[in-house]
Design a protein around this motif. Sequence first.
Motif, PDB file in Angstrom:
ATOM      1  N   PRO A 127     162.788  13.177  87.930  1.00  0.00           N
ATOM      2  CA  PRO A 127     163.172  12.812  86.786  1.00  0.00           C
ATOM      3  C   PRO A 127     162.127  11.796  86.154  1.00  0.00           C
ATOM      4  CG  PRO A 127     164.518  11.812  88.361  1.00  0.00           C
ATOM      5  CD  PRO A 127     164.034  12.715  88.954  1.00  0.00           C
ATOM      6  N   VAL A 128     161.972  11.915  85.044  1.00  0.00           N
ATOM      7  CA  VAL A 128     161.014  11.087  84.176  1.00  0.00           C
ATOM      8  C   VAL A 128     161.601   9.522  84.117  1.00  0.00           C
ATOM      9  CG1 VAL A 128     159.447  10.233  82.270  1.00  0.00           C
ATOM     10  CG2 VAL A 128     159.720  12.761  83.196  1.00  0.00           C
ATOM     11  N   PRO A 129     161.053   8.398  84.830  1.00  0.00           N
ATOM     12  CA  PRO A 129     161.717   7.190  84.684  1.00  0.00           C
ATOM     13  C   PRO A 129     162.037   6.947  82.983  1.00  0.00           C
ATOM     14  CG  PRO A 129     159.840   6.936  86.013  1.00  0.00           C
ATOM     15  CD  PRO A 129     159.780   8.422  85.495  1.00  0.00           C
ATOM     16  N   ALA A 130     163.247   6.268  82.780  1.00  0.00           N
ATOM     17  CA  ALA A 130     163.659   6.334  81.416  1.00  0.00           C
ATOM     18  C   ALA A 130     162.862   5.249  80.656  1.00  0.00           C
ATOM     19  CB  ALA A 130     165.141   5.828  81.785  1.00  0.00           C
ATOM     20  N   ARG A 131     162.292   4.232  81.311  1.00  0.00           N
ATOM     21  CA  ARG A 131     161.481   3.176  80.690  1.00  0.00           C
ATOM     22  C   ARG A 131     160.212   3.872  80.052  1.00  0.00           C
ATOM     23  NH1 ARG A 131     162.396  -2.848  83.550  1.00  0.00           N
ATOM     24  NH2 ARG A 131     164.706  -2.768  83.265  1.00  0.00           N
ATOM     25  N   GLN A 132     159.924   4.778  80.449  1.00  0.00           N
ATOM     26  CA  GLN A 132     158.531   5.474  80.298  1.00  0.00           C
ATOM     27  C   GLN A 132     158.620   6.236  78.782  1.00  0.00           C
ATOM     28  OE1 GLN A 132     156.565   7.641  83.318  1.00  0.00           O
ATOM     29  NE2 GLN A 132     156.755   5.568  84.809  1.00  0.00           N
ATOM     30  N   LEU A 133     160.111   6.574  78.361  1.00  0.00           N
ATOM     31  CA  LEU A 133     160.184   7.536  77.062  1.00  0.00           C
ATOM     32  C   LEU A 133     160.691   6.717  76.169  1.00  0.00           C
ATOM     33  CD1 LEU A 133     162.392   9.978  79.056  1.00  0.00           C
ATOM     34  CD2 LEU A 133     160.065  10.139  78.703  1.00  0.00           C
ATOM     35  N   ASP A 134     160.356   7.589  74.852  1.00  0.00           N
ATOM     36  CA  ASP A 134     160.753   6.641  73.755  1.00  0.00           C
ATOM     37  C   ASP A 134     162.258   6.919  73.330  1.00  0.00           C
ATOM     38  OD1 ASP A 134     160.653   9.322  72.517  1.00  0.00           O
ATOM     39  OD2 ASP A 134     158.711   8.936  71.769  1.00  0.00           O
ATOM     40  N   CYS A 135     162.734   6.195  72.296  1.00  0.00           N
ATOM     41  CA  CYS A 135     164.069   6.543  71.894  1.00  0.00           C
ATOM     42  C   CYS A 135     164.470   7.986  71.621  1.00  0.00           C
ATOM     43  CB  CYS A 135     164.417   5.816  70.757  1.00  0.00           C
ATOM     44  SG  CYS A 135     164.759   3.830  71.329  1.00  0.00           S
ATOM     45  N   GLU A 136     163.552   8.479  70.768  1.00  0.00           N
ATOM     46  CA  GLU A 136     163.579  10.039  70.420  1.00  0.00           C
ATOM     47  C   GLU A 136     163.844  11.017  71.795  1.00  0.00           C
ATOM     48  OE1 GLU A 136     161.771  13.325  67.353  1.00  0.00           O
ATOM     49  OE2 GLU A 136     160.946  11.391  67.383  1.00  0.00           O
ATOM     50  N   THR A 137     162.895  10.694  72.558  1.00  0.00           N
ATOM     51  CA  THR A 137     162.923  11.531  73.752  1.00  0.00           C
ATOM     52  C   THR A 137     164.035  11.174  74.673  1.00  0.00           C
ATOM     53  OG1 THR A 137     160.641  11.598  73.756  1.00  0.00           O
ATOM     54  CG2 THR A 137     161.548  12.146  75.646  1.00  0.00           C
ATOM     55  N   LEU A 138     164.705  10.041  74.557  1.00  0.00           N
ATOM     56  CA  LEU A 138     165.566   9.815  75.300  1.00  0.00           C
ATOM     57  C   LEU A 138     167.100  10.436  74.790  1.00  0.00           C
ATOM     58  CD1 LEU A 138     165.281   5.748  75.929  1.00  0.00           C
ATOM     59  CD2 LEU A 138     165.194   7.628  77.740  1.00  0.00           C
ATOM     60  N   LEU A 139     167.074  10.429  73.595  1.00  0.00           N
ATOM     61  CA  LEU A 139     168.148  11.146  72.982  1.00  0.00           C
ATOM     62  C   LEU A 139     168.393  12.578  73.163  1.00  0.00           C
ATOM     63  CD1 LEU A 139     168.378   9.212  69.508  1.00  0.00           C
ATOM     64  CD2 LEU A 139     170.481   9.480  71.109  1.00  0.00           C
ATOM     65  N   GLU A 140     167.217  13.219  73.321  1.00  0.00           N
ATOM     66  CA  GLU A 140     167.095  14.514  73.564  1.00  0.00           C
ATOM     67  C   GLU A 140     167.319  14.773  74.954  1.00  0.00           C
ATOM     68  OE1 GLU A 140     162.791  15.270  72.458  1.00  0.00           O
ATOM     69  OE2 GLU A 140     163.191  15.439  70.294  1.00  0.00           O
ATOM     70  N   ARG A 141     166.829  13.991  75.764  1.00  0.00           N
ATOM     71  CA  ARG A 141     167.109  14.239  77.259  1.00  0.00           C
ATOM     72  C   ARG A 141     168.729  14.227  77.434  1.00  0.00           C
ATOM     73  NH1 ARG A 141     162.607  13.863  80.790  1.00  0.00           N
ATOM     74  NH2 ARG A 141     160.836  14.781  79.538  1.00  0.00           N
ATOM     75  N   ILE A 142     169.310  13.250  76.788  1.00  0.00           N
ATOM     76  CA  ILE A 142     170.705  13.117  77.213  1.00  0.00           C
ATOM     77  C   ILE A 142     171.456  14.158  76.766  1.00  0.00           C
ATOM     78  CG2 ILE A 142     172.737  11.538  76.438  1.00  0.00           C
ATOM     79  CD1 ILE A 142     170.654   9.282  75.685  1.00  0.00           C
ATOM     80  N   GLY A 143     171.082  14.929  75.584  1.00  0.00           N
ATOM     81  CA  GLY A 143     171.950  16.048  75.195  1.00  0.00           C
ATOM     82  C   GLY A 143     171.432  17.514  76.071  1.00  0.00           C
ATOM     83  N   GLU A 144     170.450  17.399  77.047  1.00  0.00           N
ATOM     84  CA  GLU A 144     170.073  18.583  77.531  1.00  0.00           C
ATOM     85  C   GLU A 144     171.035  18.853  78.887  1.00  0.00           C
ATOM     86  OE1 GLU A 144     166.084  18.626  78.817  1.00  0.00           O
ATOM     87  OE2 GLU A 144     165.168  18.018  76.710  1.00  0.00           O
ATOM     88  N   ARG A 145     171.804  19.502  78.582  1.00  0.00           N
ATOM     89  CA  ARG A 145     172.843  19.779  79.650  1.00  0.00           C
ATOM     90  C   ARG A 145     172.546  20.344  81.064  1.00  0.00           C
ATOM     91  NH1 ARG A 145     178.222  20.015  77.902  1.00  0.00           N
ATOM     92  NH2 ARG A 145     178.190  18.672  76.047  1.00  0.00           N
ATOM     93  N   ARG A 146     171.203  20.995  81.002  1.00  0.00           N
ATOM     94  CA  ARG A 146     170.707  21.482  82.238  1.00  0.00           C
ATOM     95  C   ARG A 146     170.246  20.449  83.234  1.00  0.00           C
ATOM     96  NH1 ARG A 146     165.230  21.293  82.047  1.00  0.00           N
ATOM     97  NH2 ARG A 146     164.188  20.540  80.058  1.00  0.00           N
ATOM     98  N   LEU A 147     169.830  19.257  82.745  1.00  0.00           N
ATOM     99  CA  LEU A 147     169.580  18.080  83.704  1.00  0.00           C
ATOM    100  C   LEU A 147     170.700  17.591  84.282  1.00  0.00           C
ATOM    101  CD1 LEU A 147     167.270  16.089  81.334  1.00  0.00           C
ATOM    102  CD2 LEU A 147     166.706  17.685  83.053  1.00  0.00           C
ATOM    103  N   PRO A 148     170.506  16.886  85.503  1.00  0.00           N
ATOM    104  CA  PRO A 148     171.738  16.349  86.238  1.00  0.00           C
ATOM    105  C   PRO A 148     172.413  15.446  85.276  1.00  0.00           C
ATOM    106  CG  PRO A 148     169.587  16.566  87.565  1.00  0.00           C
ATOM    107  CD  PRO A 148     169.264  16.999  86.132  1.00  0.00           C
ATOM    108  N   ARG A 149     173.779  15.384  85.303  1.00  0.00           N
ATOM    109  CA  ARG A 149     174.292  14.256  84.734  1.00  0.00           C
ATOM    110  C   ARG A 149     174.082  12.779  84.936  1.00  0.00           C
ATOM    111  NH1 ARG A 149     179.112  11.114  84.996  1.00  0.00           N
ATOM    112  NH2 ARG A 149     180.174  10.807  83.198  1.00  0.00           N
ATOM    113  N   GLU A 150     173.723  12.542  86.122  1.00  0.00           N
ATOM    114  CA  GLU A 150     173.285  11.267  86.534  1.00  0.00           C
ATOM    115  C   GLU A 150     171.933  10.876  85.928  1.00  0.00           C
ATOM    116  OE1 GLU A 150     172.968   7.539  88.160  1.00  0.00           O
ATOM    117  OE2 GLU A 150     174.658   8.774  88.244  1.00  0.00           O
ATOM    118  N   GLU A 151     171.072  11.774  85.982  1.00  0.00           N
ATOM    119  CA  GLU A 151     169.843  11.522  85.181  1.00  0.00           C
ATOM    120  C   GLU A 151     170.216  11.295  83.576  1.00  0.00           C
ATOM    121  OE1 GLU A 151     165.714  14.024  83.896  1.00  0.00           O
ATOM    122  OE2 GLU A 151     166.983  14.518  86.035  1.00  0.00           O
ATOM    123  N   ARG A 152     171.027  12.153  82.981  1.00  0.00           N
ATOM    124  CA  ARG A 152     171.041  11.751  81.705  1.00  0.00           C
ATOM    125  C   ARG A 152     171.898  10.543  81.330  1.00  0.00           C
ATOM    126  NH1 ARG A 152     174.760  15.627  79.690  1.00  0.00           N
ATOM    127  NH2 ARG A 152     175.172  16.342  81.899  1.00  0.00           N
TER     128      ARG A 152
END
Length: 428
Positions: A19-44
């Motif tokens: 997983p890409v460290p959360a602090r390296q992502l901008d807010c828009e990307t963070l929101l996109e990643r949270i909604g990606e159900r294919r990613l592990p829940r812990e990561e989201r």
Amino acid sequence: MALLLLLAVLVAPQGSRAPVPARQLDCETLLERIGERRLPREERMAYLEELAVRGQALEFDAVHRIRGSVRGEFLVDYVRCLSLCGSEALPELRKLLKRHDPAVTAEAVYAVTRLDAAGGESYAKQVLADPRAPVEARVAALRGLDARRSVFARVEALRRLGRAEGPLLIECLQVLRRNPELQDAPYLVELLHRREGRPANEAVRLLQKLTGYKIGRDPRAWRFWMLKHRAQGTAFRAAEDAPGEAGTETITYLGIPILGEKVVFVLDSSGSMETPLPEHTALTRGARAVQELIGLLPRLPERAAFDVVFFQTDVESYARKLVPRSEENLLEIIAWLRRHAFTGGTNLHDGLRQAFEHDGVEEIFLLSDGEPTVGELIEPGRIEARVRRWNRWRNVRVNTISFGAPPEARNFLYRLAQAHDGVCRVIW
């Protein structure tokens, strides 16, 4: 070879990528990643926690779209994100005001109080006046008034000094500390006549700041000087040569004053705590920490309650609840402390979590000599975010002691204390 490596990355299953460290992502990307159900829940949910603590303005539609991905303890972070969307989020926030989770309710109360330009103040006063409202919600209402710079914040804080308890009383004192005025002194002196423990100590700290007098917790001394100034028609301020009062010594643990009477000591008991002290090689870090605690516990006030939590790979505590400072408990815990072994990794997150599970805790002392290595969370930034969630409406004072910790761990402990009204002491 380079081509083969590239192909391996391209065809690898998405779930196998780090997983890409959360602090390296901008807010828009963070929101996109949270909604990606294919990613592990812990990561989201790690991305959601990061988004919530950043405090940056967000688009309501983008935040509202992730609602279906959030449940359980992370709903609090979702509500914090909603509060960053401005008044457009108010209808959704009002739906969350009556949740069974007090922390979720408190987040919604705080947001509505702060964002509702027309009705936020009256709503907050309504919550504060409701004895059935969770204490977290009342703390949030008062803090929301203060955040919107309402004149009612001071009024409500002063009004409740005489009858508020626990986190709400501490919040009242913090509102006054953020907006100090000398006219508050009589209220604080009166509080000293009725209160003990952390509220009294916090009131003394504020009185000393307002007046310049170096008087301890003697309410009669404070009243004497206050009445003397009143009779003389002068401001309640100390002259430059005013003497301090005797008998103001505060009990400390490794140099940090103890303000509360309901205290949990959270001590690192990993294998590295067996490192000998530079100035006293016959004594290890762990032995020094235990030795200091054994000398301190009998000096706690008779009405005090406490517990001790050790964390290594596993977490162990004496009682898993606050126990009275009785002679029987002192004998048992001192014997328990003396036979404790230091081994394993550094499960700092789980040790802190257990400390916050103690009902009514006012103050936590965390001692560690290194970075987290095991446990549910080991990334310092995520542990900081988790502690902020646990403590957001509880007003527990968190002090930290860096015992020979490396720079990164030392900085982490400093940030933790700074964020929770505590003190960080560095011991080399």
